[in-house]
Design a protein around this motif. Sequence first.
Motif, mmCIF file in Angstrom:
data_model
loop_
_atom_site.group_PDB
_atom_site.id
_atom_site.type_symbol
_atom_site.label_atom_id
_atom_site.label_comp_id
_atom_site.label_asym_id
_atom_site.label_seq_id
_atom_site.Cartn_x
_atom_site.Cartn_y
_atom_site.Cartn_z
ATOM 1 N N THR A 1 -7.936 2.667 -11.552
ATOM 2 C CA THR A 1 -6.773 3.458 -11.952
ATOM 3 C C THR A 1 -5.789 3.598 -10.800
ATOM 4 O O THR A 1 -4.562 3.480 -10.990
ATOM 5 N N ALA A 2 -6.298 3.828 -9.600
ATOM 6 C CA ALA A 2 -5.427 3.969 -8.430
ATOM 7 C C ALA A 2 -4.632 2.689 -8.186
ATOM 8 O O ALA A 2 -3.431 2.743 -7.850
ATOM 9 N N LYS A 3 -5.263 1.556 -8.378
ATOM 10 C CA LYS A 3 -4.559 0.270 -8.175
ATOM 11 C C LYS A 3 -3.468 0.083 -9.231
ATOM 12 O O LYS A 3 -2.358 -0.376 -8.936
ATOM 13 N N LYS A 4 -3.780 0.469 -10.471
ATOM 14 C CA LYS A 4 -2.775 0.349 -11.538
ATOM 15 C C LYS A 4 -1.585 1.267 -11.297
ATOM 16 O O LYS A 4 -0.448 0.941 -11.660
ATOM 17 N N LEU A 5 -1.838 2.408 -10.666
ATOM 18 C CA LEU A 5 -0.766 3.374 -10.380
ATOM 19 C C LEU A 5 -0.007 3.032 -9.105
ATOM 20 O O LEU A 5 0.946 3.721 -8.746
ATOM 21 N N GLY B 1 -24.032 8.019 -2.020
ATOM 22 C CA GLY B 1 -24.017 7.995 -3.478
ATOM 23 C C GLY B 1 -23.066 6.972 -4.052
ATOM 24 O O GLY B 1 -23.126 6.670 -5.254
ATOM 25 N N ALA B 2 -22.179 6.426 -3.239
ATOM 26 C CA ALA B 2 -21.244 5.386 -3.687
ATOM 27 C C ALA B 2 -21.524 4.040 -3.026
ATOM 28 O O ALA B 2 -20.871 3.050 -3.335
ATOM 29 N N PHE B 3 -22.501 4.014 -2.142
ATOM 30 C CA PHE B 3 -22.795 2.788 -1.392
ATOM 31 C C PHE B 3 -23.774 1.942 -2.194
ATOM 32 O O PHE B 3 -24.968 1.937 -1.948
ATOM 33 N N HIS B 4 -23.244 1.235 -3.169
ATOM 34 C CA HIS B 4 -24.085 0.480 -4.091
ATOM 35 C C HIS B 4 -23.538 -0.929 -4.280
ATOM 36 O O HIS B 4 -22.334 -1.143 -4.362
ATOM 37 N N THR B 5 -24.448 -1.881 -4.389
ATOM 38 C CA THR B 5 -24.082 -3.278 -4.588
ATOM 39 C C THR B 5 -23.213 -3.452 -5.824
ATOM 40 O O THR B 5 -22.251 -4.244 -5.823
ATOM 41 N N VAL B 6 -23.533 -2.748 -6.901
ATOM 42 C CA VAL B 6 -22.794 -2.868 -8.151
ATOM 43 C C VAL B 6 -21.314 -2.555 -7.944
ATOM 44 O O VAL B 6 -20.436 -3.230 -8.489
ATOM 45 N N ILE B 7 -21.026 -1.535 -7.163
ATOM 46 C CA ILE B 7 -19.640 -1.138 -6.927
ATOM 47 C C ILE B 7 -18.885 -2.210 -6.163
ATOM 48 O O ILE B 7 -17.729 -2.529 -6.469
ATOM 49 N N ALA B 8 -19.528 -2.821 -5.175
ATOM 50 C CA ALA B 8 -18.855 -3.841 -4.369
ATOM 51 C C ALA B 8 -18.555 -5.105 -5.162
ATOM 52 O O ALA B 8 -17.575 -5.805 -4.888
ATOM 53 N N LYS B 9 -19.382 -5.404 -6.154
ATOM 54 C CA LYS B 9 -19.271 -6.679 -6.858
ATOM 55 C C LYS B 9 -18.492 -6.609 -8.166
ATOM 56 O O LYS B 9 -18.560 -7.546 -8.981
ATOM 57 N N VAL B 10 -17.746 -5.546 -8.400
ATOM 58 C CA VAL B 10 -16.925 -5.466 -9.611
ATOM 59 C C VAL B 10 -15.895 -6.597 -9.592
ATOM 60 O O VAL B 10 -15.174 -6.774 -8.606
ATOM 61 N N PRO B 11 -15.817 -7.387 -10.659
ATOM 62 C CA PRO B 11 -14.872 -8.519 -10.686
ATOM 63 C C PRO B 11 -13.418 -8.087 -10.544
ATOM 64 O O PRO B 11 -13.051 -6.964 -10.887
ATOM 65 N N GLY B 12 -12.619 -8.997 -10.033
ATOM 66 C CA GLY B 12 -11.184 -8.758 -9.954
ATOM 67 C C GLY B 12 -10.724 -7.933 -8.782
ATOM 68 O O GLY B 12 -9.559 -7.533 -8.722
ATOM 69 N N GLY B 13 -11.607 -7.655 -7.851
ATOM 70 C CA GLY B 13 -11.212 -6.908 -6.661
ATOM 71 C C GLY B 13 -10.886 -5.455 -6.919
ATOM 72 O O GLY B 13 -10.184 -4.815 -6.124
ATOM 73 N N VAL B 14 -11.396 -4.901 -8.015
ATOM 74 C CA VAL B 14 -11.087 -3.517 -8.390
ATOM 75 C C VAL B 14 -11.470 -2.525 -7.292
ATOM 76 O O VAL B 14 -10.745 -1.571 -7.015
ATOM 77 N N THR B 15 -12.600 -2.762 -6.638
ATOM 78 C CA THR B 15 -13.085 -1.797 -5.641
ATOM 79 C C THR B 15 -12.797 -2.227 -4.203
ATOM 80 O O THR B 15 -13.298 -1.598 -3.263
ATOM 81 N N GLU B 16 -12.024 -3.262 -4.022
ATOM 82 C CA GLU B 16 -11.668 -3.693 -2.667
ATOM 83 C C GLU B 16 -11.033 -2.540 -1.896
ATOM 84 O O GLU B 16 -10.168 -1.831 -2.409
ATOM 85 N N GLY B 17 -11.486 -2.339 -0.659
ATOM 86 C CA GLY B 17 -10.918 -1.294 0.176
ATOM 87 C C GLY B 17 -11.635 0.038 0.097
ATOM 88 O O GLY B 17 -11.288 0.967 0.836
ATOM 89 N N LEU B 18 -12.636 0.151 -0.768
ATOM 90 C CA LEU B 18 -13.413 1.388 -0.835
ATOM 91 C C LEU B 18 -14.320 1.491 0.385
ATOM 92 O O LEU B 18 -14.998 0.535 0.750
ATOM 93 N N TYR B 19 -14.348 2.661 1.009
ATOM 94 C CA TYR B 19 -15.231 2.925 2.142
ATOM 95 C C TYR B 19 -16.436 3.748 1.661
ATOM 96 O O TYR B 19 -16.328 4.521 0.710
ATOM 97 N N ALA B 20 -17.544 3.592 2.349
ATOM 98 C CA ALA B 20 -18.712 4.433 2.067
ATOM 99 C C ALA B 20 -19.527 4.598 3.338
ATOM 100 O O ALA B 20 -19.682 3.650 4.121
#
Length: 383
Positions: free
Chosen positions: A239-243, A255-274
């Motif tokens: 949502t932040a990227k769309k805005l 709690g956010a440091f998960h492989t699933v989050i890093a591998k979301v297609p399309g670079g949705v989570t690129e730049g997230l820190y944990a």
Amino acid sequence: MRFPRILAIAAFAATPALAGQGVSDNEVIVGSVSDLSGPFAAFGAPSVRAAQMHFEAVNAAGGVHGRKIRFVVEDSSYQMPKALQGYNKLVNRDKVFAMLLSLGTPMNLAGFKLTTPKNIPNVFPMSSARQMLSEPVRLRFAGASFYYDELRQAARYMAANGGVSKLCAMYIPTDFGKEIKAALVDEAKANAALTYVAETAHKPDEADFVGSLQKLNAAGCGMIGLALGIRQTITVLGTAKKLGLAKLKFVGSSGAFHTVIAKVPGGVTEGLYAAAGWSDLAARAGRKAEAAFIAAYKTAHGKFPGTGALLGYAGAVGFTMALEKAGRELTVDSFLKAMESLDYYDPYLDAQVSYSADDHQGADSIVLSVVEKGGWKEIARFK
């Protein structure tokens, strides 16, 4: 986390050296209340699979001092009523010797009310809240760094290296979320370079974050600390990227440091820190111990072991080490003494794990990582 040694000794001496429930000549029963089908199932389900995989290997080799490990798991779906039902069953019907890898801060805290009167240890909980070492500490052993310390260290780093001056939070208002908020509020009070300016609270099943992000952006937030479910975290980033809010720095805890989050297609989570108490497994896949674990998990489950599996395996291995050190005459007291003597490098966490009579937090290091090109990249490590 350290606590006065005199209190630890007094508490230890006050408890009789009983075998405790869940121990027979040929078996020790271990329980867990985890999220196998709710918002944190990406942590809970793989952690259970990996732990069970380890216990099956141990049992196939004859068990520990002649005892097989029976691992009994109840699904909470991250709902308090189901969690309490699970704890009640494990404590009073299955009569477990110890709780291992139980997931959720509020669930563990509620479970303590049932396990503590029965003198049941709680080991390596799938929660990094400081309350996991609340009294009586003698029965409780945390695996790694706490959410609170992780977010304070991350905020400190962002102030010094990321140009951040204003802190905000998006959180589920449970004990987990309140811990994240407290870390940011306290760091802002202690750090002249930072100010805590805004926050938004959310339900566990909330899925629309447009208004919240617009509010936080209008408040001038530089860093937003996240304490949300995995799916929610992904939705917030998308949502932040769309805005067009690319300037915002989103930072999660373990709690956010998960492989699933890093591998979301399309670079949705690129730049997230944990910030977490371990480093990413994929980045260490070529090392001997890690490679063996990955191969075994793939053989058993047909997929790469993500963060939940890593934590489950590390916890099961550490628990088995304590059972071995406790000896054949297994009692609650001999087990606690064995846990307090553990001091080893854990290749799965990539951290030194050390306990003592006045320190029941295993690993103290904090690893700060960022999502780059579909994977977690370590950028800093703190002791």
